[in-house]
Scaffold this motif. Sequence first.
Motif, PDB file in Angstrom:
ATOM      1  N   GLY A  10      65.208  10.151  51.214  1.00  0.00           N
ATOM      2  CA  GLY A  10      65.783   8.863  50.874  1.00  0.00           C
ATOM      3  C   GLY A  10      65.666   7.888  52.023  1.00  0.00           C
ATOM      4  N   LEU A  11      66.448   6.820  51.924  1.00  0.00           N
ATOM      5  CA  LEU A  11      66.473   5.761  52.928  1.00  0.00           C
ATOM      6  C   LEU A  11      67.715   5.918  53.784  1.00  0.00           C
ATOM      7  N   VAL A  12      67.537   5.861  55.088  1.00  0.00           N
ATOM      8  CA  VAL A  12      68.662   5.984  56.008  1.00  0.00           C
ATOM      9  C   VAL A  12      68.453   5.032  57.174  1.00  0.00           C
ATOM     10  N   GLN A  13      69.536   4.573  57.748  1.00  0.00           N
ATOM     11  CA  GLN A  13      69.446   3.689  58.898  1.00  0.00           C
ATOM     12  C   GLN A  13      69.153   4.476  60.166  1.00  0.00           C
ATOM     13  N   PRO A  14      68.555   3.830  61.154  1.00  0.00           N
ATOM     14  CA  PRO A  14      68.330   4.509  62.437  1.00  0.00           C
ATOM     15  C   PRO A  14      69.635   5.081  62.983  1.00  0.00           C
ATOM     16  N   GLY A  15      69.526   6.295  63.509  1.00  0.00           N
ATOM     17  CA  GLY A  15      70.707   6.985  64.001  1.00  0.00           C
ATOM     18  C   GLY A  15      71.419   7.813  62.955  1.00  0.00           C
ATOM     19  N   GLY A  16      71.008   7.663  61.719  1.00  0.00           N
ATOM     20  CA  GLY A  16      71.652   8.377  60.626  1.00  0.00           C
ATOM     21  C   GLY A  16      71.110   9.779  60.439  1.00  0.00           C
ATOM     22  N   SER A  17      71.598  10.425  59.374  1.00  0.00           N
ATOM     23  CA  SER A  17      71.246  11.814  59.091  1.00  0.00           C
ATOM     24  C   SER A  17      70.857  11.984  57.633  1.00  0.00           C
ATOM     25  N   LEU A  18      70.039  12.990  57.404  1.00  0.00           N
ATOM     26  CA  LEU A  18      69.682  13.419  56.060  1.00  0.00           C
ATOM     27  C   LEU A  18      69.528  14.932  56.081  1.00  0.00           C
ATOM     28  N   ARG A  19      69.709  15.553  54.919  1.00  0.00           N
ATOM     29  CA  ARG A  19      69.440  16.976  54.793  1.00  0.00           C
ATOM     30  C   ARG A  19      68.482  17.198  53.642  1.00  0.00           C
ATOM     31  N   LEU A  20      67.372  17.828  53.968  1.00  0.00           N
ATOM     32  CA  LEU A  20      66.379  18.189  52.958  1.00  0.00           C
ATOM     33  C   LEU A  20      66.593  19.635  52.530  1.00  0.00           C
ATOM     34  N   SER A  21      66.323  19.889  51.252  1.00  0.00           N
ATOM     35  CA  SER A  21      66.392  21.244  50.716  1.00  0.00           C
ATOM     36  C   SER A  21      65.058  21.604  50.084  1.00  0.00           C
ATOM     37  N   CYS A  22      64.747  22.873  50.123  1.00  0.00           N
ATOM     38  CA  CYS A  22      63.521  23.368  49.493  1.00  0.00           C
ATOM     39  C   CYS A  22      63.813  24.743  48.912  1.00  0.00           C
ATOM     40  N   ALA A  23      63.702  24.848  47.601  1.00  0.00           N
ATOM     41  CA  ALA A  23      63.979  26.104  46.911  1.00  0.00           C
ATOM     42  C   ALA A  23      62.685  26.690  46.367  1.00  0.00           C
ATOM     43  N   ALA A  24      62.421  27.944  46.700  1.00  0.00           N
ATOM     44  CA  ALA A  24      61.214  28.638  46.240  1.00  0.00           C
ATOM     45  C   ALA A  24      61.557  29.565  45.084  1.00  0.00           C
ATOM     46  N   SER A  25      60.657  29.612  44.114  1.00  0.00           N
ATOM     47  CA  SER A  25      60.860  30.504  42.980  1.00  0.00           C
ATOM     48  C   SER A  25      59.515  30.850  42.365  1.00  0.00           C
ATOM     49  N   GLY A  26      59.535  31.814  41.449  1.00  0.00           N
ATOM     50  CA  GLY A  26      58.344  32.135  40.690  1.00  0.00           C
ATOM     51  C   GLY A  26      57.529  33.291  41.209  1.00  0.00           C
ATOM     52  N   SER A  27      57.959  33.902  42.324  1.00  0.00           N
ATOM     53  CA  SER A  27      57.225  35.038  42.864  1.00  0.00           C
ATOM     54  C   SER A  27      58.220  36.110  43.270  1.00  0.00           C
ATOM     55  N   SER A  28      57.854  37.343  43.016  1.00  0.00           N
ATOM     56  CA  SER A  28      58.709  38.463  43.411  1.00  0.00           C
ATOM     57  C   SER A  28      58.328  39.016  44.772  1.00  0.00           C
ATOM     58  N   LEU A  85      68.118  10.127  63.371  1.00  0.00           N
ATOM     59  CA  LEU A  85      66.807   9.736  62.858  1.00  0.00           C
ATOM     60  C   LEU A  85      66.371   8.389  63.421  1.00  0.00           C
ATOM     61  N   SER A  86      65.089   8.256  63.614  1.00  0.00           N
ATOM     62  CA  SER A  86      64.500   7.011  64.103  1.00  0.00           C
ATOM     63  C   SER A  86      63.375   6.598  63.158  1.00  0.00           C
ATOM     64  N   PRO A  87      62.931   5.350  63.247  1.00  0.00           N
ATOM     65  CA  PRO A  87      61.823   4.919  62.375  1.00  0.00           C
ATOM     66  C   PRO A  87      60.581   5.799  62.516  1.00  0.00           C
ATOM     67  N   GLU A  88      60.406   6.418  63.673  1.00  0.00           N
ATOM     68  CA  GLU A  88      59.247   7.305  63.870  1.00  0.00           C
ATOM     69  C   GLU A  88      59.332   8.566  63.016  1.00  0.00           C
ATOM     70  N   ASP A  89      60.474   8.846  62.457  1.00  0.00           N
ATOM     71  CA  ASP A  89      60.631  10.003  61.568  1.00  0.00           C
ATOM     72  C   ASP A  89      60.269   9.671  60.121  1.00  0.00           C
ATOM     73  N   THR A  90      59.979   8.409  59.861  1.00  0.00           N
ATOM     74  CA  THR A  90      59.578   8.020  58.509  1.00  0.00           C
ATOM     75  C   THR A  90      58.286   8.722  58.123  1.00  0.00           C
ATOM     76  N   ALA A  91      58.337   9.434  57.010  1.00  0.00           N
ATOM     77  CA  ALA A  91      57.187  10.230  56.579  1.00  0.00           C
ATOM     78  C   ALA A  91      57.499  10.860  55.228  1.00  0.00           C
ATOM     79  N   VAL A  92      56.463  11.410  54.626  1.00  0.00           N
ATOM     80  CA  VAL A  92      56.662  12.309  53.499  1.00  0.00           C
ATOM     81  C   VAL A  92      56.804  13.713  54.086  1.00  0.00           C
TER      82      VAL A  92
END
Length: 116
Positions: A10-28, A85-92
């Motif tokens: 998402g969008l966050v201001q400099p100095g702010g925080s975000l938490r990304l999640s990644c869930a894996a499924s479909g393989s045993s 976070l800083s603008p340099e962290d902007t990315a996919v």
Amino acid sequence: QERLVESGGGLVQPGGSLRLSCAASGSSVNILRMGWYRQAPGKQREWAATITNVGTIAYAESVKGRFSLSRDNAKNTVYLQMNTLSPEDTAVYYCFVDRPGAPRYWGQGTQVTVSS
């Protein structure tokens, strides 16, 4: 079939925080490692952080001390807590998973934008 579901960008201001999640499924097959790469506009994809099946964690110098990677083994999910976070962290941000005998699998990516 392997599936990775990412969320939390998402969008966050400099100095702010975000938490990304990644869930894996479909393989045993047990997971060897999971982690994140990121790709800023006009730049190559770069590695950010990895966690192995035994809990070893590594960070790129550019995020060390600001990002924290953790996992929930029961849910096959990893979390990337991103602070100061800083603008340099902007990315996919792309999640990946490695399993024995299988090619690395990538998520679809989640956009992180740091801007005032």
